[in-house]
Design an enzyme around this catalytic site. Structure first.
Site, PDB file in Angstrom:
ATOM      1  N   HIS A   1      33.446 -67.619  13.442  1.00  0.00           N
ATOM      2  CA  HIS A   1      34.112 -67.393  14.512  1.00  0.00           C
ATOM      3  C   HIS A   1      33.261 -67.439  15.520  1.00  0.00           C
ATOM      4  CE1 HIS A   1      37.646 -65.601  11.654  1.00  0.00           C
ATOM      5  NE2 HIS A   1      38.207 -66.502  12.396  1.00  0.00           N
TER       6      HIS A   1
ATOM      7  N   SER B   1      37.699 -65.708   6.377  1.00  0.00           N
ATOM      8  CA  SER B   1      37.995 -64.494   6.256  1.00  0.00           C
ATOM      9  C   SER B   1      38.810 -63.877   4.919  1.00  0.00           C
ATOM     10  CB  SER B   1      39.073 -64.027   7.198  1.00  0.00           C
ATOM     11  OG  SER B   1      38.886 -64.245   8.557  1.00  0.00           O
TER      12      SER B   1
END
Length: 283
Positions: A37, A188
């Site tokens: 990210h 994630s």
């Protein structure tokens, strides 16, 4: 760094930025942020005056309620990471703020074809949820550019088509996959892996690379290549879920006119469904 949770405050800030003539970049996320990210954030910062990061766990894109319930919510830690990266604005709304009357009767955006093929076939409604929330964020933030990771290859293709079809004046930037030193794509979902499973996980990229090597060597029996890859994954401790070799530009079946292929792999490792992809130039 400004943290905004409501639509009126977000609109107020966006109006101010527009009046100041700022170039705005959007990085949509569901939180639980990692270095992948941060790479999106860095790309956005390099291309715009102001970076807006949205953090919203979107219930509309989860096909299994248990997956939605267990998705990590780490807003405080996420904001600390973004503050260190000097992000300008974080939009972190509640579900009620985005879907005041729930998701069942909410207007949705659907991208025919791309939303129901490949990943969409095994996750009904997922991409409709993605296109709905992304289009809503585009409408609210009105960014000049938006950055998405190439790890979610089909999602990126779907968003590009949605932007073209809907006439959004937004540049979509695909950011290359960020990998750990052992080749595992950052995700994630990696947080669901046990220590032992994490040791096995790089095997996914090894199988992916093996498929790529075969294609580059001129092998074209795709069914056989896929069958062998699935067997290799299972032998390594995965449960092969889906392996596809498609035209990288259309996501349709590879044909004689295809110039590039994309290998799309999904496999379960314990409770984590891992995905990865690799593009191969076809001679």
């Amino acid at each position: 760094m400004l943290i905004i949770e409501t639509l009126p405050l977000l609109r107020q800030q966006i109006r101010r930025l527009r009046m100041e003539g700022k170039r705005v970049a959007l990085v949509p996320t569901m939180g639980n942020l990692h270095d992948g990210h941060m790479k999106l954030v860095d790309e956005a910062k390099a291309r715009a005056d102001v970076v807006v990061v949205s953090i919203f766990v979107n219930p509309m894109q989860f096909d299994r309620p248990e997956d939605l319930a267990r998705y990590p919510r780490t807003l405080q830690e996420d904001c600390e990471k973004l503050n260190k990266r000097k992000v300008d604005l974080v939009f972190a709304p509640s579900v009620k703020e985005i879907y005041p009357n729930g998701t069942e009767t909410h207007t949705y955006v659907d991208v025919p074809g791309l939303s129901t093929m490949l990943e969409g076939a095994s996750r009904p409604g997922h991409f409709r949820g993605v296109s709905t929330i992304v289009s809503k964020l585009f409408n609210l933030v009105q960014p000049d550019i938006a950055c998405f990771g190439e790890k979610d290859f089909q999602q990126l293709a779907l968003i590009r088509k949605m932007v073209a079809d809907m006439g959004f004046d937004i540049e979509i930037v695909g950011v290359p996959i960020m990998r750990a030193k052992d080749g595992l794509a950052l995700s994630s979902r990696n947080g669901y892996l046990t220590a032992e499973q994490r040791k096995i996980a790089p095997g996914l990229y090894k199988v992916l690379s093996s498929i790529a090597d075969k294609l580059q060597a001129g092998e074209r029996d795709l069914d056989e290549i896929i069958a062998i890859a699935g067997q290799e994954l299972n032998e390594k401790g995965f449960r092969a879920d889906d392996i596809q070799i498609r035209d990288a530009d259309t996501l349709l079946e590879v044909s004689e006119t295809s110039k590039r292929a994309v290998i799309l792999v999904a496999a379960w490792l314990g409770d984590a469904r891992l995905i990865d992809n690799k593009i191969v130039e076809l001679a």
